[in-house]
Design a protein around this motif. Sequence first.
Motif, PDB file in Angstrom:
ATOM      1  N   SER A 130       0.839  -1.201   0.000  1.00  0.00           N
ATOM      2  CA  SER A 130       0.000   0.000   0.000  1.00  0.00           C
ATOM      3  C   SER A 130       0.872   1.249   0.000  1.00  0.00           C
ATOM      4  O   SER A 130       0.643   2.192  -0.764  1.00  0.00           O
ATOM      5  CB  SER A 130      -0.926   0.010   1.218  1.00  0.00           C
ATOM      6  N   SER A 131       1.896   1.246   0.849  1.00  0.00           N
ATOM      7  CA  SER A 131       2.823   2.372   0.909  1.00  0.00           C
ATOM      8  C   SER A 131       3.526   2.570  -0.428  1.00  0.00           C
ATOM      9  O   SER A 131       3.554   3.674  -0.985  1.00  0.00           O
ATOM     10  CB  SER A 131       3.870   2.127   2.011  1.00  0.00           C
ATOM     11  N   GLY A 132       4.096   1.489  -0.950  1.00  0.00           N
ATOM     12  CA  GLY A 132       4.832   1.591  -2.208  1.00  0.00           C
ATOM     13  C   GLY A 132       3.965   2.048  -3.360  1.00  0.00           C
ATOM     14  O   GLY A 132       4.395   2.866  -4.194  1.00  0.00           O
ATOM     15  N   TYR A 135       3.146   5.821  -3.303  1.00  0.00           N
ATOM     16  CA  TYR A 135       4.263   6.640  -3.798  1.00  0.00           C
ATOM     17  C   TYR A 135       4.449   6.504  -5.310  1.00  0.00           C
ATOM     18  O   TYR A 135       4.927   7.437  -5.963  1.00  0.00           O
ATOM     19  CB  TYR A 135       5.546   6.296  -3.050  1.00  0.00           C
ATOM     20  N   LEU A 136       4.064   5.373  -5.906  1.00  0.00           N
ATOM     21  CA  LEU A 136       4.107   5.271  -7.367  1.00  0.00           C
ATOM     22  C   LEU A 136       3.236   6.352  -8.000  1.00  0.00           C
ATOM     23  O   LEU A 136       3.659   7.050  -8.932  1.00  0.00           O
ATOM     24  CB  LEU A 136       3.601   3.894  -7.828  1.00  0.00           C
ATOM     25  N   PHE A 137       2.013   6.494  -7.488  1.00  0.00           N
ATOM     26  CA  PHE A 137       1.094   7.492  -8.036  1.00  0.00           C
ATOM     27  C   PHE A 137       1.599   8.910  -7.767  1.00  0.00           C
ATOM     28  O   PHE A 137       1.521   9.781  -8.638  1.00  0.00           O
ATOM     29  CB  PHE A 137      -0.301   7.300  -7.442  1.00  0.00           C
ATOM     30  N   SER A 183      11.279   4.024  -7.516  1.00  0.00           N
ATOM     31  CA  SER A 183      10.331   4.610  -6.575  1.00  0.00           C
ATOM     32  C   SER A 183      10.471   3.969  -5.196  1.00  0.00           C
ATOM     33  O   SER A 183      10.450   4.657  -4.168  1.00  0.00           O
ATOM     34  CB  SER A 183       8.900   4.441  -7.101  1.00  0.00           C
ATOM     35  N   LEU A 184      10.642   2.648  -5.174  1.00  0.00           N
ATOM     36  CA  LEU A 184      10.835   1.945  -3.910  1.00  0.00           C
ATOM     37  C   LEU A 184      12.163   2.310  -3.255  1.00  0.00           C
ATOM     38  O   LEU A 184      12.284   2.306  -2.027  1.00  0.00           O
ATOM     39  CB  LEU A 184      10.770   0.430  -4.142  1.00  0.00           C
TER      40      LEU A 184
END
Length: 322
Positions: A130-132, A135-137, A183-184
């Motif tokens: 969910s966190s990752g 942040y992608l969006f 991103s990660l």
Amino acid sequence: MVTMRDLNMETSLRVFCGSHIPQKGVKEIGEQYWMITLALELVNFPLALPGTKVYNAIQCRKMAMKWLESAARKSKEAMAAGEEPECLVDAWVKEMLNAPEDSKTKQQFSDHEIALVVLSFLFASQDAMSSGTIYLFQHLADNPDILAKVRAEHDRIRPDPSQPLTLEQLEEMTYVKAFVKESLRVKPPVTMVPYKTIKPFPISPDYTVPANSMVIPSLYPSLHDPEVYPQPEKLIPERWLDENSPANKNPKNYLVFGSGPHRCIGQEYTLLHMMNVIVTAAALMDWDHKVTPESEKTQLIATIFPKDGCLLKFRPRGTPVA
């Protein structure tokens, strides 16, 4: 943030359990799972007394286990009836049924045992993915040049987004994978991974950690080492496309999924899932990010999230901004 958690939970449950969990169960687990997340806060009352976060998490776990055990039972019934596997549990059960009687790997797992494994998968995937994904969006909204490259690769490999996205197509999307990895790296969902030393372990010329000690390295310095990742705070997917780049030459620095024998077994699933989500969204939608003074600040609730919750507004791709 809550919307993304709900979408991620439903996706995970369908991947793991297929249609063996009814929508009511998916909704109940999704709503209550937040109690487990809150119990992972760094400071919590340690006893499971009624009203405490730990107690609430235990009650949520009991509820989830009932649904997961039911899913395991239904899967066994479906596979015994000759139906085709539709989820991870089905594939597992079918392997159990088809294993030769004299096989060393022949083992029957109870509904409870299967449910425990699926619960572990949910625990490992829900908060981190969910966190990752959030942040992608956020990263694509804030970097339209990267979004354009993601879309260009998608449109070349999969011209018709109404068709199902295949594994082969995802494997061709090297830029999308590079963006997800980057991103990660920039915003690693998990900030630390605990290890236990089984023998004395030197961590510097001056200090050796004794055996049976807990070592909790912080991932951020490793993932933002300027010698391995030049301009470490900048989102640069291209650093992963050159096999001779410092990033690819120093894989041990990429600790998003841990390292060694306890490296996350869900790494490939996580990357493919996140690629699927973001490339599908990029193909079908446009979105705007309302940037606030707290957008780049983080809050830690088991994993990191934007402190403002990440405020996004979606519309069909190509639709003018209202």
